[in-house]
Design a protein around this motif. Structure first.
Motif, PDB file in Angstrom:
ATOM      1  N   ASN A   1      32.520  36.866  44.099  1.00 52.15           N
ATOM      2  CA  ASN A   1      31.642  37.802  44.820  1.00 52.15           C
ATOM      3  C   ASN A   1      31.226  38.951  43.903  1.00 52.15           C
ATOM      4  O   ASN A   1      30.088  39.440  43.970  1.00 52.15           O
ATOM      5  CB  ASN A   1      32.372  38.357  46.047  1.00 52.15           C
ATOM      6  CG  ASN A   1      32.618  37.278  47.079  1.00 52.15           C
ATOM      7  OD1 ASN A   1      32.098  36.159  46.963  1.00 52.15           O
ATOM      8  ND2 ASN A   1      33.394  37.602  48.104  1.00 52.15           N
TER       9      ASN A   1
ATOM     10  N   ASP B   1      31.039  42.338  47.539  1.00 52.63           N
ATOM     11  CA  ASP B   1      32.228  41.558  47.915  1.00 52.63           C
ATOM     12  C   ASP B   1      32.554  41.809  49.392  1.00 52.63           C
ATOM     13  O   ASP B   1      32.897  40.886  50.130  1.00 52.63           O
ATOM     14  CB  ASP B   1      33.402  41.974  47.016  1.00 52.63           C
ATOM     15  CG  ASP B   1      34.712  41.345  47.466  1.00 52.63           C
ATOM     16  OD1 ASP B   1      34.734  40.118  47.660  1.00 52.63           O
ATOM     17  OD2 ASP B   1      35.704  42.083  47.648  1.00 52.63           O
TER      18      ASP B   1
ATOM     19  N   ILE C   1      30.127  39.776  51.710  1.00 56.76           N
ATOM     20  CA  ILE C   1      30.377  38.323  51.669  1.00 56.76           C
ATOM     21  C   ILE C   1      31.728  37.990  52.317  1.00 56.76           C
ATOM     22  O   ILE C   1      31.843  37.059  53.117  1.00 56.76           O
ATOM     23  CB  ILE C   1      30.319  37.781  50.218  1.00 56.76           C
ATOM     24  CG1 ILE C   1      28.959  38.093  49.581  1.00 56.76           C
ATOM     25  CG2 ILE C   1      30.578  36.280  50.184  1.00 56.76           C
ATOM     26  CD1 ILE C   1      28.880  37.840  48.081  1.00 56.76           C
TER      27      ILE C   1
END
Ligand code: ACO
Length: 338
Positions: A31, A42, A45
């Motif tokens: 990520n 990050d 995601i």
């Protein structure tokens, strides 16, 4: 206590899963790597998908190579030689080329000279459809064994400029050996399979087929990539997976409490958690490895099954339920006693 299982369409033999194997290319994309390339993070995601990293094939690495690596491990696990194999089914949406089939490449790479080999296209449901197909050939007595492989290099059809889809996918392969048996575990007890072609617009990759032939320029150059309507798929996936689990339990005269391990297609951790909650499945009986692989389409269930077996989370006699939902639309499940 082992429950009494009803086998809805018994054949002359059982079809048991006697070996598993998986392979993922060494290169990874985290990520944090995406956050350097795109407007993403990050945090976004992870919270939306549960994915932390995924494997990505090298430029010269192909689907048949990944499939062959996984198949070699599954054969070793089953104690069989490549020349013993009678049937090879490769499920993929990222084939080696338009033709010949990826399965023929795998047959050659393995040296499985006695096998009948063909591809099966059902996107994320490809592996469970493949297991359902192998079961019919084996329970009928037509073949003694089969290699069922799910293999993908989705990175090759991913649009890395589309942040909504590119973070979801990874590459890899998983394989199982299915063998004929007359005693011991029941093996593949029941497969439930469904399709709804009217839902094709939700998930697709349109180039390279007869609708957009090679002899005409594409009206949209992005059609060489996968497109998904994430929200639409999310809601449908939860509904269909819950329904198909209900069908398996009813047909086999089981309850959700009889399922020792639930191995869903790894499309989104939130989808899996939502399904588990609706089914009242405790976390320890739901296998999730999407954090390390992303969505590998047809490869996701056999990779997860292989990890599950290697971690000792599937024991002899256990009942395992594998369920997938994907493009087509397609969905399916295999209820297996190990
Ligand atoms: N980083 C940051 N923001 C993003 C990203 C990203 N990577 N992607 C989308 N966003 C934004 C969107 O632009 C949108 O912003 P807006 O509100 O300003 O328009 C916002 O985040 C929310 O977008 P949604 O699409 O509504 O997000 P959602 O919560 O539905 O999650 C997801 C999206 C993860 C794709 C989810 O819908 C999902 O997992 N769906 C199913 C996935 C799927 O289809 N899998 C099968 C693939 S096909 C196959 O396997 C072959």
């Amino acid at each position: 206590m082992v429950p009494e299982i009803t086998v809805p369409h018994p054949g002359s033999y059982n079809a048991v899963i006697s070996g598993t194997g998986s392979y993922a290319p060494p290169r990874t994309l985290s990520n944090e790597d995406f956050a350097k390339m795109l407007d993403t993070s990050d945090e976004w995601i992870t919270t939306r998908t549960g994915i932390k990293t995924r494997h990505i094939a090298a430029d010269n690495e192909t689907t048949a190579q990944l499939a062959t690596e996984a198949a070699v491990k599954a054969l070793a696990d089953a104690g069989l030689e490549a020349r013993d194999i009678e049937l090879i089914i490769v499920a993929t949406i990222t084939p080696e080329m338009v033709f010949p089939s990826t399965a023929c490449f795998v047959q050659d790479m393995l040296g499985a000279v006695n096998a009948w080999a063909f591809d099966l296209l059902a996107a994320c449901s490809g592996f469970v459809y493949g297991v359902a197909t192998a079961r019919e050939f084996i329970t009928s007595g037509r073949y003694k064994n089969a290699l069922v492989i799910g293999a993908e290099t989705l990175s090759k059809i991913t649009d890395y400029e589309d942040r909504a889809s590119c973070v979801l996918f990874g590459d890899g392969a998983g394989a199982v050996v299915v063998e004929q048996s007359q005693d011991g575990p029941l093996g593949i007890v029941y497969s439930s399979s469904s399709s709804d072609g009217s839902g094709w617009t939700s998930l697709n990759c349109q180039a390279h087929g007869s609708r957009h032939p090679a002899n005409r320029p594409l009206d949209d150059p992005k059609k060489i990539f996968m497109t998904i309507n994430g929200r639409e798929v999310y809601q449908l996936a939860v509904r269909r997976i819950v329904e198909i689990v209900g069908d398996c339990l009813e047909q086999c005269n089981l309850t959700i409490g009889d399922i020792d391990m639930f191995i869903p297609h790894q499309m989104n951790a939130r989808i899996i958690e939502s399904v588990a909650k609706r089914l009242k499945l405790p976390t320890e009986r739901v296998f999730i490895n999407i954090d390390r692989y992303g969505n590998t389409s047809s490869a996701s269930i056999p990779i997860a099954l292989d990890e599950c077996c290697r971690e000792g989370r599937v024991k002899s006699g256990d009942i395992v339920l594998m369920v997938a939902f994907g493009a087509g639309l397609t969905w399916g499940a295999n209820l297996v006693q190990f």
